[in-house]
Design an enzyme around this catalytic site. Structure first.
Site, PDB file in Angstrom:
ATOM      1  N   SER A 154     -17.058  16.710  45.615  1.00  0.00           N
ATOM      2  CA  SER A 154     -18.509  16.817  44.976  1.00  0.00           C
ATOM      3  C   SER A 154     -19.532  16.970  46.144  1.00  0.00           C
ATOM      4  O   SER A 154     -19.319  16.709  47.231  1.00  0.00           O
ATOM      5  CB  SER A 154     -18.728  15.304  44.094  1.00  0.00           C
ATOM      6  OG  SER A 154     -20.099  15.339  43.924  1.00  0.00           O
ATOM      7  N   TYR A 213     -19.884   6.597  42.768  1.00  0.00           N
ATOM      8  CA  TYR A 213     -19.191   7.784  42.564  1.00  0.00           C
ATOM      9  C   TYR A 213     -19.161   8.481  44.148  1.00  0.00           C
ATOM     10  O   TYR A 213     -18.034   9.101  44.428  1.00  0.00           O
ATOM     11  CB  TYR A 213     -19.948   8.525  41.907  1.00  0.00           C
ATOM     12  CG  TYR A 213     -19.452   9.994  41.391  1.00  0.00           C
ATOM     13  CD1 TYR A 213     -18.521  10.192  40.851  1.00  0.00           C
ATOM     14  CD2 TYR A 213     -20.145  11.083  42.111  1.00  0.00           C
ATOM     15  CE1 TYR A 213     -18.119  11.589  40.320  1.00  0.00           C
ATOM     16  CE2 TYR A 213     -19.728  12.341  41.697  1.00  0.00           C
ATOM     17  CZ  TYR A 213     -18.634  12.689  41.176  1.00  0.00           C
ATOM     18  OH  TYR A 213     -18.036  13.841  40.650  1.00  0.00           O
TER      19      TYR A 213
END
Length: 254
Positions: free
Chosen positions: A140, A153
């Site tokens: 990500s 995350y």
């Protein structure tokens, strides 16, 4: 040089919808045979059925080691080999660190980091037996830079970035390349809260499309990227390049 995946067999996790489904569609269009896995059984079966005989669906929990053995065995049983693993399955949530639920942190780490770790362990022997291949870990933008609210995350995705580099070192002698892809805001169910249209945090000014990520993943799976391993490739519209000015051409200290 056009990307060609003819003859390759890929296992793509989280492929019932979103980026994983886009990757599976493109892979089959480029000549690959694909095993799609997901915990969403009905959606996964529907996605695989739409791709025809080159695709199979396996219900698969990436946090469960025996489930990984089943998924790899399904690829070998159906297509006789395994050349590519795409660790795409992920959970997404945001919260300030001081408000984060430790149980949610544990879930994010299990799916987004332990899942790919187990996947590499399970798939590497089969890929080595096929003469080498490619592992693509979908990290990500939050694995390249700190983003507010992404403590849990981001920790998982930074960890996946580190796992990628270590795996590239360890598996390279077996002819297995390992790279990480770092999407920014991509228009999927995971980012539905962002709405559609413009994305002011990206210099290109818009959300990305799943197919734009899929094209990069297909390149990394192909022989056209044969000397590329241990790399970290952002597909985020330039968002991780730096801080955007508040107004075009005018930087501020705010």
């Amino acid at each position: 040089m056009p990307v060609d995946l003819t003859g390759k067999v890929a296992l793509i996790t989280g492929a019932a919808r979103g980026m994983g489904a886009a990757e599976a569609r493109l892979f089959t269009a480029l000549g690959a045979r694909v095993v799609l896995t997901d915990v969403r059984g009905a959606e996964g079966e529907e996605t695989a059925a739409a791709l025809g005989p080159a695709a199979r669906f396996v219900r698969h929990d990436v946090t469960d080691e025996p489930s990984w053995a089943t998924a790899v065995a399904a690829a070998l049983d159906a297509f006789g080999r395994l050349d590519v693993l795409v660790n795409n399955a992920a959970l997404y949530s945001t919260s300030p660190i001081v408000e984060e639920d430790p149980a949610r942190l544990d879930a994010l780490l299990r799916v987004n980091l332990a899942g790919p770790f187990l996947g590499i362990r399970a798939a590497a022997p089969a890929i080595r037996e096929s003469g080498g291949g490619s592992v693509v870990n979908i990290s990500s933008q939050a694995g390249l830079q700190g983003i507010w609210g992404h403590g849990a995350y981001g920790a998982a995705k930074w960890g996946l970035r580190g796992l990628t580099r270590t795996a590239a070192l360890e598996l390279g002698p077996d002819g297995i390349r390992v790279n990480s892809v770092h999407p920014g805001a991509i228009a999927t169910a995971m980012t539905a809260h962002l709405g559609t249209g413009r994305h002011p945090g990206a210099p290109l000014g818009r959300l990305g499309e799943p197919e734009e990520v899929a094209r990069l993943v297909a390149f990394l799976a192909s022989d056209e990227s044969s000397y590329l391993s241990g790399a970290e490739l952002a597909v985020d519209g330039g968002a991780s390049a730096g801080r955007m000015p508040l107004l075009p051409g005018k930087e501020t200290d705010a």
